[in-house]
Structure formats: structure tokens, C-alpha cells
Design an enzyme around this catalytic site. Structure first.
Site, PDB file in Angstrom:
ATOM      1  N   SER A 169       0.852  -1.186   0.000  1.00  0.00           N
ATOM      2  CA  SER A 169       0.000   0.000   0.000  1.00  0.00           C
ATOM      3  C   SER A 169       0.884   1.229   0.000  1.00  0.00           C
ATOM      4  O   SER A 169       1.940   1.255   0.654  1.00  0.00           O
ATOM      5  CB  SER A 169      -0.898   0.010   1.240  1.00  0.00           C
ATOM      6  OG  SER A 169      -1.467   1.292   1.450  1.00  0.00           O
ATOM      7  N   TYR A 194      -1.761  -1.215   9.795  1.00  0.00           N
ATOM      8  CA  TYR A 194      -1.794  -1.643   8.397  1.00  0.00           C
ATOM      9  C   TYR A 194      -0.581  -1.104   7.639  1.00  0.00           C
ATOM     10  O   TYR A 194       0.130  -1.852   6.964  1.00  0.00           O
ATOM     11  CB  TYR A 194      -3.091  -1.139   7.768  1.00  0.00           C
ATOM     12  CG  TYR A 194      -3.337  -1.601   6.352  1.00  0.00           C
ATOM     13  CD1 TYR A 194      -4.019  -2.786   6.105  1.00  0.00           C
ATOM     14  CD2 TYR A 194      -2.912  -0.848   5.260  1.00  0.00           C
ATOM     15  CE1 TYR A 194      -4.265  -3.213   4.798  1.00  0.00           C
ATOM     16  CE2 TYR A 194      -3.149  -1.271   3.956  1.00  0.00           C
ATOM     17  CZ  TYR A 194      -3.829  -2.449   3.736  1.00  0.00           C
ATOM     18  OH  TYR A 194      -4.066  -2.873   2.457  1.00  0.00           O
ATOM     19  N   LYS A 198       2.761  -3.017   5.882  1.00  0.00           N
ATOM     20  CA  LYS A 198       3.053  -2.828   4.466  1.00  0.00           C
ATOM     21  C   LYS A 198       4.482  -2.307   4.289  1.00  0.00           C
ATOM     22  O   LYS A 198       5.161  -2.675   3.323  1.00  0.00           O
ATOM     23  CB  LYS A 198       2.038  -1.883   3.827  1.00  0.00           C
ATOM     24  CG  LYS A 198       0.615  -2.438   3.821  1.00  0.00           C
ATOM     25  CD  LYS A 198       0.539  -3.749   3.060  1.00  0.00           C
ATOM     26  CE  LYS A 198      -0.848  -4.322   3.011  1.00  0.00           C
ATOM     27  NZ  LYS A 198      -0.929  -5.584   2.248  1.00  0.00           N
ATOM     28  N   THR A 227     -12.702  -0.909  -3.194  1.00  0.00           N
ATOM     29  CA  THR A 227     -12.894  -2.318  -2.862  1.00  0.00           C
ATOM     30  C   THR A 227     -13.698  -2.426  -1.581  1.00  0.00           C
ATOM     31  O   THR A 227     -13.757  -1.476  -0.785  1.00  0.00           O
ATOM     32  CB  THR A 227     -11.546  -3.023  -2.656  1.00  0.00           C
ATOM     33  OG1 THR A 227     -10.903  -2.458  -1.490  1.00  0.00           O
ATOM     34  CG2 THR A 227     -10.642  -2.858  -3.871  1.00  0.00           C
TER      35      THR A 227
END
Length: 307
Positions: A169, A194, A198, A227
Site C-alpha cells: 500500500s 496496516y 506494508k 474495494t
């Protein structure tokens, strides 16, 4: 500074559908070729929705037999039916594997006996509070780093001439390598957890590439794509940027390209929109080789990979 570089540094235009539209005009129309992966096998984790599902469809369109590695096969059955309707001549195989559960990863790897051309580590999570995997690891670390490292290692003999791609990401640009990879010592923040994992994916990619030689290894980021995962995890951001978000197919394009383009790109790099990109834009996120090596050893030990 080229227009491509300007888009990349400006972030917002480069990560949106605008960046994709501008860059894609320069790409060869026949790359990858329609039969690039005919007779070859691909494994896509997190293939039930979003980028994973779009990746599975794209690989199937160029001939691959695609294994959909999902946590719950029953919940993924509608996605399998969608893909079969979308690419009716393709072969899809629905497999059950919870990439965050190291025991599940070991059991799954034992079922794969044929050569694997493309192993796509796409599965992602952003839990709202600190959550642990079956083995007691922080869930984003287990899902994005430990499980992928273990599955790749277990399949190394089937990946000799294959390609391994980790889906990261652009958010990783905001984070340095964490000193506390299990996120035990600070108040938990989902988006930070997160982005940190990444960043770990990107930092460890060159080391994984060296360890797996001659297997090709790449890490990429898809830009901002609409998404279910993004909508569920960051509803405010999704609402604010909806008109600018890429489709899952646009976000998955570079993954498919890395899986099939010839000649094969250089290994160990970080990619976005079919070009290798810098791994840092800020001095505060830079890490030393010693920090990378230490985290590499830590993650391999946590994943149960022998020296």
C-alpha cells in the site's frame, strides 16, 4: 521531472484513476500477451473480493489456472461463480487457507504439488482493535508478513522459475520499520498497524528476493482502488474520494503485469503502475541494513521458518 514522476510525487493524482488513465496510454497494447500464462498455475490469496478477485480474473484471461486461496470456501462460492461467468473458458480452483494461521498455511502448502508460476500475496486485514492470530501474533503482521513468508518458503521448490508478488500500500510511505512489530507497546491504531506491516513487506522484499534466487520477487502498490476492504475499513475516506478511486481491475493491473510480462523485470523491486518506484520519500522513514536484517530474522522466526 517526467509527468509520471510528478504524478507519483504528488500522490493524489498519481494514486487515483487519473494517474492510471494517463500512464496506461503509454503501455504496449499486447503486454501481457493473451496466452502468457497458458498451462501455468497461479495462487491468489484473499481472492474473494476486490483486488484479489480482479487479479484472479485477469490472470485467468491470459491462460492461468487460478487457485483462489480464501479463509472460508463457503463464503467464497459466490465469487467463484462470478469468476466462472466472467471468464467461462478458464479453470478456477477454490482452496481454503487462512493466511494468518500458520498451521492453516502449512496444511495448505502440503496440498500444492505442481509448479506454481505466480504466487500473489493479496490478502489484507485492518481490524478495528488489536487482534491476535491463532498463534498469538498481531493480526495485520500475521496476515501481511508472517503467513506470506511461510507460504512462500514452503513452496520454494515449486516456485523455482515462478514469480512472487506482495500487494502492499502507498500508505507505507508514512511509516518507518517498527521497533515493536507485534504492536504491543503503544495504543493500537488500525491504519497505522496496516501501514507498518506494508512497510515491512516493502523492506523485506529485497531480502526475500535474494533468499529465493532465481525466483522473481516483487512488491507493488495498487493506488487507491474502490474495494469492499477499503469501504469497510475507511468509510470516510472512501466517501470523500469515491469519484477518484480506481476500479479493482485498474488496481490489479500491475500485479497481473508483473506475473506475466516478458522479459521478466528485475527482482526485489517496489512497483506501481508498471514502473519501479522509490521505497522512501521521507528521511524519517529510512531504515538501515542492520534494521532490515534484524526484522527479517525476527519475522522468519515468528513464522516458524528454520534457518
Amino acid at each position: 521531472m517526467t509527468l509520471d514522476t510528478l504524478l507519483d510525487r504528488a500522490v493524489v493524482p498519481g494514486y487515483t484513476k487519473l494517474g492510471y488513465a494517463i500512464r496506461s496510454r503509454t503501455w504496449p497494447k499486447n503486454d501481457p500477451a493473451p496466452d502468457s500464462l497458458t498451462g501455468k498455475t497461479a495462487v491468489v490469496t484473499g481472492a474473494r473480493t476486490g483486488l484479489g478477485k480482479a487479479t484472479a480474473a485477469g490472470l485467468a484471461r491470459i491462460g492461468a489456472t487460478v487457485h483462489l486461496a480464501v479463509r472460508n470456501a463457503e463464503k467464497a462460492a459466490p465469487a467463484l461463480a462470478d469468476l466462472q461467468r466472467e471468464v467461462p473458458d478458464a479453470t478456477f480452483v477454490l482452496d481454503e487457507c487462512d493466511i494468518s494461521d500458520l498451521d492453516s498455511v502449512r496444511a495448505y502448502a502440503a496440498t500444492i504439488t505442481s509448479p506454481v508460476h505466480a504466487l500473489i500475496h493479496n490478502a489484507g486485514v485492518m481490524p478495528p482493535k488489536r487482534t491476535e492470530s491463532a498463534q498469538g501474533h498481531e493480526l495485520t503482521l500475521a496476515t501481511h508478513v508472517l503467513g506470506p513468508l511461510l507460504l512462500t518458503d514452503l513452496l520454494r521448490d515449486r516456485l523455482t522459475t515462478g514469480r512472487v508478488i506482495l500487494v502492499a500500500s502507498g500508505g507505507m510511505y508514512t511509516q518507518p520499520l517498527p521497533k515493536d512489530p507485534e504492536y504491543q507497546d503503544a495504543p493500537y491504531k488500525p491504519a497505522t498497524a496496516y501501514a507498518r506491516t506494508k512497510r515491512i513487506q516493502v523492506a523485506l522484499t529485497p531480502l526475500l528476493a535474494a533468499d529465493l534466487t532465481p525466483t522473481f520477487v516483487a512488491c507493488m502498490h495498487p493506488g487507491w482502488s474502490e474495494t469492499p476492504g477499503l469501504t469497510d475499513s475507511l468509510p470516510g475516506f472512501t466517501q470523500l474520494t469515491r469519484r477518484l478511486l480506481r476500479t479493482p481491475e485498474e488496481g490489479a493491473d500491475t500485479t497481473i503485469w508483473l506475473s506475466a510480462t516478458n522479459p521478466r523485470p528485475p527482482t526485489g523491486k517496489f512497483w506501481h503502475d508498471r514502473r519501479s518506484r522509490p521505497t522512501h520519500y521521507f528521511n524519517l522513514t529510512q531504515e538501515s541494513p542492520e534494521q532490515r536484517d534484524s526484522l527479517w530474522r525476527h519475522c522468519r522466526t515468528a513464522a516458524g521458518i528454520p534457518d
